[in-house]
Design a protein around this motif. Structure first.
Motif, PDB file in Angstrom:
ATOM      1  N   SER A 196       0.855  -1.187   0.000  1.00  0.00           N
ATOM      2  CA  SER A 196       0.000   0.000   0.000  1.00  0.00           C
ATOM      3  C   SER A 196       0.890   1.236   0.000  1.00  0.00           C
ATOM      4  O   SER A 196       2.091   1.153   0.267  1.00  0.00           O
ATOM      5  CB  SER A 196      -0.906   0.019   1.232  1.00  0.00           C
ATOM      6  OG  SER A 196      -0.125   0.176   2.408  1.00  0.00           O
ATOM      7  N   GLU A 230      -3.590   7.528   8.597  1.00  0.00           N
ATOM      8  CA  GLU A 230      -3.610   6.940   9.940  1.00  0.00           C
ATOM      9  C   GLU A 230      -2.218   6.903  10.550  1.00  0.00           C
ATOM     10  O   GLU A 230      -2.050   7.046  11.768  1.00  0.00           O
ATOM     11  CB  GLU A 230      -4.180   5.526   9.881  1.00  0.00           C
ATOM     12  CG  GLU A 230      -5.679   5.475   9.611  1.00  0.00           C
ATOM     13  CD  GLU A 230      -6.206   4.058   9.575  1.00  0.00           C
ATOM     14  OE1 GLU A 230      -7.027   3.713  10.442  1.00  0.00           O
ATOM     15  OE2 GLU A 230      -5.781   3.285   8.688  1.00  0.00           O
ATOM     16  N   LEU A 231      -1.210   6.709   9.715  1.00  0.00           N
ATOM     17  CA  LEU A 231       0.170   6.641  10.186  1.00  0.00           C
ATOM     18  C   LEU A 231       0.675   7.982  10.687  1.00  0.00           C
ATOM     19  O   LEU A 231       1.398   8.068  11.678  1.00  0.00           O
ATOM     20  CB  LEU A 231       1.069   6.142   9.042  1.00  0.00           C
ATOM     21  CG  LEU A 231       2.574   6.073   9.303  1.00  0.00           C
ATOM     22  CD1 LEU A 231       2.886   4.994  10.325  1.00  0.00           C
ATOM     23  CD2 LEU A 231       3.326   5.802   7.993  1.00  0.00           C
ATOM     24  N   SER A 249       6.894   8.727  12.711  1.00  0.00           N
ATOM     25  CA  SER A 249       5.588   9.097  12.160  1.00  0.00           C
ATOM     26  C   SER A 249       4.977  10.271  12.914  1.00  0.00           C
ATOM     27  O   SER A 249       4.110  10.980  12.393  1.00  0.00           O
ATOM     28  CB  SER A 249       4.634   7.899  12.205  1.00  0.00           C
ATOM     29  OG  SER A 249       4.448   7.460  13.541  1.00  0.00           O
ATOM     30  N   LYS A 296       5.852   4.245   5.339  1.00  0.00           N
ATOM     31  CA  LYS A 296       6.511   3.722   6.542  1.00  0.00           C
ATOM     32  C   LYS A 296       7.941   3.288   6.236  1.00  0.00           C
ATOM     33  O   LYS A 296       8.878   3.569   7.006  1.00  0.00           O
ATOM     34  CB  LYS A 296       5.707   2.540   7.085  1.00  0.00           C
ATOM     35  CG  LYS A 296       6.312   1.896   8.341  1.00  0.00           C
ATOM     36  CD  LYS A 296       6.307   2.856   9.516  1.00  0.00           C
ATOM     37  CE  LYS A 296       6.639   2.173  10.830  1.00  0.00           C
ATOM     38  NZ  LYS A 296       7.991   1.601  10.864  1.00  0.00           N
ATOM     39  N   THR A 304     -12.089   7.371   3.716  1.00  0.00           N
ATOM     40  CA  THR A 304     -10.863   8.126   3.999  1.00  0.00           C
ATOM     41  C   THR A 304     -11.134   9.207   5.039  1.00  0.00           C
ATOM     42  O   THR A 304     -10.351   9.390   5.977  1.00  0.00           O
ATOM     43  CB  THR A 304     -10.315   8.754   2.706  1.00  0.00           C
ATOM     44  OG1 THR A 304     -10.171   7.738   1.710  1.00  0.00           O
ATOM     45  CG2 THR A 304      -8.965   9.410   2.956  1.00  0.00           C
ATOM     46  N   ASN A 351      -6.742   4.786  -1.124  1.00  0.00           N
ATOM     47  CA  ASN A 351      -5.326   4.398  -1.118  1.00  0.00           C
ATOM     48  C   ASN A 351      -4.494   5.266  -0.175  1.00  0.00           C
ATOM     49  O   ASN A 351      -3.328   4.966   0.083  1.00  0.00           O
ATOM     50  CB  ASN A 351      -4.747   4.471  -2.535  1.00  0.00           C
ATOM     51  CG  ASN A 351      -4.849   5.853  -3.148  1.00  0.00           C
ATOM     52  OD1 ASN A 351      -5.820   6.580  -2.919  1.00  0.00           O
ATOM     53  ND2 ASN A 351      -3.849   6.236  -3.913  1.00  0.00           N
ATOM     54  N   GLU A 403      -4.138   4.428   4.956  1.00  0.00           N
ATOM     55  CA  GLU A 403      -3.065   3.997   5.855  1.00  0.00           C
ATOM     56  C   GLU A 403      -2.079   5.126   6.115  1.00  0.00           C
ATOM     57  O   GLU A 403      -1.573   5.277   7.231  1.00  0.00           O
ATOM     58  CB  GLU A 403      -2.352   2.785   5.268  1.00  0.00           C
ATOM     59  CG  GLU A 403      -3.159   1.513   5.300  1.00  0.00           C
ATOM     60  CD  GLU A 403      -2.367   0.338   4.757  1.00  0.00           C
ATOM     61  OE1 GLU A 403      -1.195   0.174   5.146  1.00  0.00           O
ATOM     62  OE2 GLU A 403      -2.917  -0.412   3.928  1.00  0.00           O
ATOM     63  N   GLY A 423       0.643   3.449   2.220  1.00  0.00           N
ATOM     64  CA  GLY A 423       1.028   3.611   3.621  1.00  0.00           C
ATOM     65  C   GLY A 423       2.264   2.815   3.979  1.00  0.00           C
ATOM     66  O   GLY A 423       3.142   3.298   4.706  1.00  0.00           O
ATOM     67  N   SER A 424       2.367   1.588   3.481  1.00  0.00           N
ATOM     68  CA  SER A 424       3.549   0.780   3.776  1.00  0.00           C
ATOM     69  C   SER A 424       4.787   1.365   3.121  1.00  0.00           C
ATOM     70  O   SER A 424       5.891   1.290   3.674  1.00  0.00           O
ATOM     71  CB  SER A 424       3.335  -0.664   3.316  1.00  0.00           C
ATOM     72  OG  SER A 424       3.179  -0.733   1.904  1.00  0.00           O
TER      73      SER A 424
END
Length: 579
Positions: free
Chosen positions: A506, A539-540, A522, A512, A554, A533, A536, A508-509
């Motif tokens: 994703s 949220e991070l 973060s 990260k 979202t 998309n 994440e 988000g990954s």
């Protein structure tokens, strides 16, 4: 007389200006005043080793302090301009005023202009205040300073600094680790019976003053004058902290000085009460209510960033509905970047497409926010570039998923594009495929003669199916959500495109992974997005901002909801939350 202020730790420029002030109320001859800009290391300064008072504000509330003693200093530099008073044979009371600019403040024309005005304004306020304390009787004022006629001169310095500088003073002497607006430090020792009245120092944070000026609806110089008058009255023995009567007396004196000199705004004590009242009435920011603390365009130079990085999506976020970056958004990004806030693009686009779009508003290249040598997250986190633009992560889609999607595209005549790092591949011409290049600035799709040719041409990171929003929702998404199983994921950035990406990946990954590479927490980032998309990523982040045009999913996970991408949502978020 015009002047220039240069950056240095020693004297760099000299300016002379004298004032003859009638002082019949003192029972003496006219007052002589010399105002000078100074720049020195703190070891030569009288700024440290004082008692001080403060009307501190944190989150709009008044804070109370007690007189304390300053006994040490760090090695700070200041910009300096010195002046000498005009010669006169008549006995005069000399008002010697030093206007100082702390070295960490930006070399900004507005700050220099404010310093110039203070060179004139401070002596005016001093003269008026001296007249008042000579002619008036006060119930609560400390009368350590009584007969001004007993002095040959009066010395006062005013230092303009940033939040960090005044925060350190506040921490050391009040054990409160936050910035404040003004501190006043007295150096007067009545027992010495000196011919010079060393009135002391007034320290003003330009950054806090700028915020308060916006909150109160007046200019920065108005707020600086208000803070200067407050600090001056403290040095003359007024202290709003000791009792209600003392507070009332000092408040009246502030209002008198400001009105008599024709300066805008209320005194600091009255303004602080108004702010406290507004705070009590104010409903805390929520997802359906925007924060009122929005900075003005061009004002970020007076503020410190709350974050180290902003991760920003492009389609539906930075780009408006015409797939363009507005000039307002571009200016906000440039301004934020100039204040040390690092901007990182996190997008479903390929890197060449992102560079192409941002090049149009002068945001790409060496001095921009994106280039071949900057960090970034692309293709929904499947391609991540780190320090110096070096590739640190790439994930490819299962070739069997690519084959199945290719055959589905040919059988159902649904256009499909395969993303292969900096290339795009397709199986047949279609107007929707063309828009990927003409509207979204992706590389022009190369037509492959067969599905096997497409799969063999290059490693494929993701696939995009094109259809109407209804066709995606009713046919493509349900089918491919089931067909991909645990081999791939389906995501959407825009309603008329369905993306197939490797399983377990994703945006988000990817963010990260990049944060780990950069050594950034973060908690130090703000993220702005709109699509599923982006969930994440939002949220991070320490603060996740979903634009109002975004999907309901979202917006549900975001910390705050901003205005839409057609209302310069990125700029609004930067001016409202990033500083």
């Amino acid at each position: 007389m015009a002047s220039a202020i240069s950056r240095a730790a020693v004297t760099t420029f000299s300016l002379e200006r004298s004032f003859s002030i009638p002082r019949s109320s003192f029972g003496l001859s006219p007052t002589r005043c010399s105002a000078r800009f100074v720049s020195y290391s703190s070891s030569k300064s009288s700024l440290f080793r004082r008692r001080f008072h403060a009307l501190c504000r944190e989150d709009g509330r008044r804070m109370i302090s007690s007189p304390m003693r300053f006994v040490s200093a760090s090695n700070k530099g200041y910009r300096k301009m010195r002046g000498r008073a005009a010669k006169s044979e008549e006995k005069q009371l000399e008002l010697s005023v030093s206007i100082c600019i702390e070295e960490e403040l930006p070399d900004d024309p507005e700050i220099s202009s404010i310093a110039e005005l203070l060179r004139l304004n401070v002596p005016m306020a001093m003269k008026l205040a001296f007249d008042r304390i000579t002619d008036s009787n006060y119930k609560t004022r400390d009368t350590s300073i009584r007969d001004l006629g007993g002095f040959e001169s009066v010395e006062l310095s005013v230092l303009l600094c940033n939040d960090e500088f005044i925060r350190k003073l506040n921490k050391e002497w009040r054990d409160e680790d936050h910035a404040t607006d003004v501190l006043s430090m007295s150096e007067h020792i009545p027992e010495l019976n000196l011919p010079v009245l060393m009135l002391g120092d007034i320290v003003i944070s330009i950054e806090t003053a700028a915020r308060q000026a916006e909150e109160r609806g007046h200019t920065l110089i108005d707020e600086i004058r208000i803070l200067m008058v407050h600090g001056l009255l403290h040095l003359l023995g007024f202290d709003h902290e000791i009792s209600e009567d003392a507070e009332e007396e000092m408040e009246e004196e502030e209002e008198f000085v400001l009105k008599s000199l024709g300066w805008e705004g209320k005194g600091l004590i009255r303004s602080s009460y108004d702010a406290e009242t507004d705070e009590n009435l104010h409903i805390e920011n929520s997802k359906d209510k925007l924060s009122k603390d929005k900075k003005k365009e061009g004002s970020l130079r007076f503020y410190r960033p709350k974050f180290k990085y902003i991760f920003c999506d492009m389609d539906g976020t930075l780009l408006n509905s015409k797939s363009q970056v507005s000039l307002t958004n571009a200016r906000a990004l440039k301004e934020a970047s100039s204040r040390g806030l690092k901007i990182v693009i996190a997008t479903g686009k390929a890197r060449p497409a992102a560079i192409s779009v941002l090049q149009m508003v002068d945001l790409a290249g060496i001095d921009g926010i994106i280039s071949d040598h900057t960090p970034g997250v692309f293709l929904q986190g499947l391609l991540v570039y780190g320090i110096n633009g070096r590739e640190i992560f790439k994930r490819n889609l299962d070739p069997n998923v690519c084959r199945e999607a290719g055959h589905y595209s040919l059988e159902h005549k649904v256009p499909l594009v395969a993303f292969c790092q900096d290339r795009c591949l397709t199986l047949f011409n279609h107007p929707l495929v063309d828009t990927l290049h003409t509207v979204y600035h992706e590389p022009k799709a190369e037509i492959m003669p067969s599905v096997e040719h497409m799969v063999a041409a290059a490693d494929i990171q993701k696939l995009i199916f094109f259809d109407t929003a209804e066709g995606i929702a009713t046919n493509l998404r349900p089918y491919w959500s089931k067909a991909t199983g645990d081999h791939a994921n389906v995501v959407q950035a825009v309603p008329d495109m369905l993306e197939i990406v490797p399983f377990g990946t994703s945006k988000g990954s990817g963010v990260k992974l990049l944060l780990d590479h950069l050594g950034v927490s973060s908690k130090e980032i703000m993220a702005i997005g709109d699509g599923e998309n982006d969930m994440e990523m939002l949220e991070l982040a320490s603060l996740g901002v979903a634009l109002s045009n975004g999907s309901e999913k979202t917006k549900a996970v975001a910390d705050v909801i901003g205005v839409s991408n057609d209302e310069d949502g990125v700029a609004d978020a930067i001016y409202r939350y990033a500083f």
